[in-house]
Design a protein around this motif. Sequence first.
Motif, mmCIF file in Angstrom:
data_model
loop_
_atom_site.group_PDB
_atom_site.id
_atom_site.type_symbol
_atom_site.label_atom_id
_atom_site.label_comp_id
_atom_site.label_asym_id
_atom_site.label_seq_id
_atom_site.Cartn_x
_atom_site.Cartn_y
_atom_site.Cartn_z
ATOM 1 N N GLY A 1 0.793 -1.221 0.000
ATOM 2 C CA GLY A 1 0.000 0.000 0.000
ATOM 3 C C GLY A 1 0.825 1.269 0.000
ATOM 4 N N VAL A 2 2.133 1.148 0.201
ATOM 5 C CA VAL A 2 3.007 2.322 0.239
ATOM 6 C C VAL A 2 3.350 2.738 -1.184
ATOM 7 C CG1 VAL A 2 5.169 3.265 1.112
ATOM 8 C CG2 VAL A 2 3.984 1.480 2.410
ATOM 9 N N PRO A 3 3.169 4.005 -1.536
ATOM 10 C CA PRO A 3 3.530 4.438 -2.888
ATOM 11 C C PRO A 3 4.993 4.127 -3.202
ATOM 12 C CG PRO A 3 2.222 6.123 -1.806
ATOM 13 C CD PRO A 3 2.544 5.092 -0.758
ATOM 14 N N THR A 4 5.295 3.982 -4.463
ATOM 15 C CA THR A 4 6.663 3.665 -4.886
ATOM 16 C C THR A 4 7.511 4.907 -5.117
ATOM 17 O OG1 THR A 4 5.975 3.594 -7.210
ATOM 18 C CG2 THR A 4 5.941 1.511 -5.976
ATOM 19 N N HIS A 5 6.855 6.081 -5.287
ATOM 20 C CA HIS A 5 7.584 7.304 -5.603
ATOM 21 C C HIS A 5 7.141 8.457 -4.702
ATOM 22 C CE1 HIS A 5 8.436 4.955 -9.216
ATOM 23 N NE2 HIS A 5 9.415 5.807 -9.484
ATOM 24 N N CYS A 6 7.945 9.493 -4.698
ATOM 25 C CA CYS A 6 7.676 10.670 -3.881
ATOM 26 C C CYS A 6 8.209 11.904 -4.593
ATOM 27 C CB CYS A 6 8.368 10.534 -2.525
ATOM 28 S SG CYS A 6 10.184 10.593 -2.684
ATOM 29 N N VAL A 7 7.836 13.053 -4.072
ATOM 30 C CA VAL A 7 8.506 14.308 -4.412
ATOM 31 C C VAL A 7 9.153 14.790 -3.125
ATOM 32 C CG1 VAL A 7 8.292 16.652 -5.294
ATOM 33 C CG2 VAL A 7 6.787 14.846 -6.166
ATOM 34 N N THR A 8 10.446 15.025 -3.145
ATOM 35 C CA THR A 8 11.165 15.391 -1.931
ATOM 36 C C THR A 8 12.072 16.590 -2.152
ATOM 37 O OG1 THR A 8 12.661 14.578 -0.185
ATOM 38 C CG2 THR A 8 13.079 13.785 -2.411
ATOM 39 N N GLN A 9 12.175 17.420 -1.120
ATOM 40 C CA GLN A 9 13.233 18.421 -1.141
ATOM 41 C C GLN A 9 14.565 17.698 -1.321
ATOM 42 O OE1 GLN A 9 13.551 21.410 1.919
ATOM 43 N NE2 GLN A 9 11.338 21.455 2.262
ATOM 44 N N GLY A 10 15.461 18.287 -2.072
ATOM 45 C CA GLY A 10 16.776 17.700 -2.244
ATOM 46 C C GLY A 10 17.697 18.020 -1.077
ATOM 47 N N LEU A 11 18.839 17.356 -1.042
ATOM 48 C CA LEU A 11 19.802 17.618 0.025
ATOM 49 C C LEU A 11 20.328 19.043 -0.064
ATOM 50 C CD1 LEU A 11 21.691 14.212 -0.057
ATOM 51 C CD2 LEU A 11 19.985 14.969 1.606
ATOM 52 N N GLY A 12 20.500 19.550 -1.280
ATOM 53 C CA GLY A 12 20.909 20.936 -1.433
ATOM 54 C C GLY A 12 19.855 21.894 -0.924
ATOM 55 N N THR A 13 18.582 21.548 -1.111
ATOM 56 C CA THR A 13 17.487 22.373 -0.588
ATOM 57 C C THR A 13 17.524 22.386 0.934
ATOM 58 O OG1 THR A 13 16.188 21.570 -2.470
ATOM 59 C CG2 THR A 13 15.018 22.816 -0.784
ATOM 60 N N VAL A 14 17.706 21.218 1.532
ATOM 61 C CA VAL A 14 17.785 21.120 2.994
ATOM 62 C C VAL A 14 18.946 21.957 3.521
ATOM 63 C CG1 VAL A 14 18.229 19.542 4.911
ATOM 64 C CG2 VAL A 14 16.655 18.865 3.084
ATOM 65 N N LEU A 15 20.091 21.864 2.868
ATOM 66 C CA LEU A 15 21.278 22.589 3.326
ATOM 67 C C LEU A 15 21.104 24.099 3.253
ATOM 68 C CD1 LEU A 15 24.167 20.447 1.788
ATOM 69 C CD2 LEU A 15 23.669 20.779 4.224
ATOM 70 N N ALA A 16 20.173 24.575 2.430
ATOM 71 C CA ALA A 16 19.957 26.012 2.307
ATOM 72 C C ALA A 16 19.209 26.598 3.503
ATOM 73 C CB ALA A 16 19.191 26.312 1.022
ATOM 74 N N ALA A 17 18.620 25.765 4.345
ATOM 75 C CA ALA A 17 17.943 26.267 5.545
ATOM 76 C C ALA A 17 18.972 26.867 6.499
ATOM 77 C CB ALA A 17 17.174 25.141 6.233
ATOM 78 N N ARG A 18 18.560 27.853 7.272
ATOM 79 C CA ARG A 18 19.505 28.545 8.154
ATOM 80 C C ARG A 18 19.891 27.703 9.369
ATOM 81 N NH1 ARG A 18 15.835 31.919 6.013
ATOM 82 N NH2 ARG A 18 16.700 33.586 4.701
ATOM 83 N N ARG A 19 18.977 26.900 9.870
ATOM 84 C CA ARG A 19 19.281 26.010 10.994
ATOM 85 C C ARG A 19 18.648 24.654 10.726
ATOM 86 N NH1 ARG A 19 18.706 27.430 17.359
ATOM 87 N NH2 ARG A 19 20.667 28.451 16.765
ATOM 88 N N LEU A 20 19.383 23.589 11.021
ATOM 89 C CA LEU A 20 18.873 22.224 10.912
ATOM 90 C C LEU A 20 18.781 21.621 12.305
ATOM 91 C CD1 LEU A 20 21.059 20.867 7.947
ATOM 92 C CD2 LEU A 20 18.886 22.125 7.831
ATOM 93 N N VAL A 21 17.668 20.968 12.590
ATOM 94 C CA VAL A 21 17.475 20.301 13.876
ATOM 95 C C VAL A 21 17.039 18.864 13.601
ATOM 96 C CG1 VAL A 21 16.292 20.319 16.101
ATOM 97 C CG2 VAL A 21 16.803 22.490 14.940
ATOM 98 N N LEU A 22 17.933 17.927 13.861
ATOM 99 C CA LEU A 22 17.660 16.503 13.664
ATOM 100 C C LEU A 22 17.277 15.868 14.988
ATOM 101 C CD1 LEU A 22 17.994 13.911 11.740
ATOM 102 C CD2 LEU A 22 20.184 13.643 12.913
ATOM 103 N N VAL A 23 16.198 15.095 14.995
ATOM 104 C CA VAL A 23 15.810 14.339 16.181
ATOM 105 C C VAL A 23 15.829 12.855 15.839
ATOM 106 C CG1 VAL A 23 14.468 16.145 17.312
ATOM 107 C CG2 VAL A 23 13.361 14.699 15.619
ATOM 108 N N ALA A 24 16.343 12.051 16.771
ATOM 109 C CA ALA A 24 16.384 10.596 16.560
ATOM 110 C C ALA A 24 16.311 9.900 17.901
ATOM 111 C CB ALA A 24 17.648 10.187 15.813
ATOM 112 N N SER A 25 15.516 8.842 17.958
ATOM 113 C CA SER A 25 15.351 8.071 19.185
ATOM 114 C C SER A 25 15.287 6.593 18.843
ATOM 115 C CB SER A 25 14.062 8.479 19.921
ATOM 116 O OG SER A 25 14.066 9.850 20.243
ATOM 117 N N GLY A 26 15.787 5.778 19.755
ATOM 118 C CA GLY A 26 15.641 4.341 19.629
ATOM 119 C C GLY A 26 16.826 3.650 18.978
ATOM 120 N N PRO A 27 17.031 2.366 19.300
ATOM 121 C CA PRO A 27 18.186 1.626 18.795
ATOM 122 C C PRO A 27 18.172 1.407 17.294
ATOM 123 C CG PRO A 27 16.662 0.154 19.954
ATOM 124 C CD PRO A 27 16.204 1.555 20.228
ATOM 125 N N ALA A 28 16.998 1.422 16.661
ATOM 126 C CA ALA A 28 16.935 1.193 15.215
ATOM 127 C C ALA A 28 17.608 2.305 14.422
ATOM 128 C CB ALA A 28 15.475 1.049 14.774
#
Length: 259
Positions: free
Chosen positions: A179-206
């Motif tokens: 049921g999960v679509p096979t494709h997406c539209v996503t901001q690119g890594l260059g687009t992400v890097l253009a943001a003034r501040r990045l805040v990554l959150v991650a939890s759990g052993p996985a």
Amino acid sequence: MEVLVLPTAADVARRAAEVVIEGLGAARRDEPVLGLATGSSPLGLYAELAAAVRAGRLDLTRARGFALDEYVGLPVGHPQSYREVLLREVCGPLGLDPGRLDVPDGSGRDEDELVAGAADYERRIAAAGGVDVQILGIGANGHLGFNEPGSALSSRTRVKRLSDRTRHDNARFFTGPEGVPTHCVTQGLGTVLAARRLVLVASGPAKADAVAAALEGPLSASCPASVLQWHADATAVLDEAAAARLRNRDYYDASAAGL
């Protein structure tokens, strides 16, 4: 890059919310721009931001929100489309005007329409003055947004095929992997890097292997999230389980303690 390790996922959400609020305040804009991730990782963070709104410490009524990504091919109003998720999890609780929420367009009838929509999304971000604070999660394979391993580090918003790993991981939100679509539209890594501040959150052993590769491995398309190392104002907020494979943990803790 700042790496903050907290005891629990709840602690991660609270600390990350403070980093986001600080970044929005530092932007000193009447209409700040917040970059929005979906998935389970930022839900606690959004709950903490909502609490700050209720307490009068944060006002997003004039803010704009830009989503990282969207599935291709889901019908309008599908509960797992990222527009619908953000309307539920962000716009209502945080007081963000739904009319000021932008999400990549995954409704194109063919590749040309999808590509044109992706280019338009880049233009809308630029017209808003760029993203002030971008909230991020990380996939178990190191993906950032839906930038799968192998994504160009300078890429911009575009159509991408989802990896089998990502579709399997996201199957819990659908009736199953099929049921999960096979494709997406996503901001690119260059687009992400253009943001003034990045805040990554991650939890759990996985997430531990992906976090270690992103923060301490080589800067490589094999781990898209490693682009955080390239950003001048990036903060990773982790719980103990997600930080378990970091080699430089002592240094991060000492740095977080201040002068």
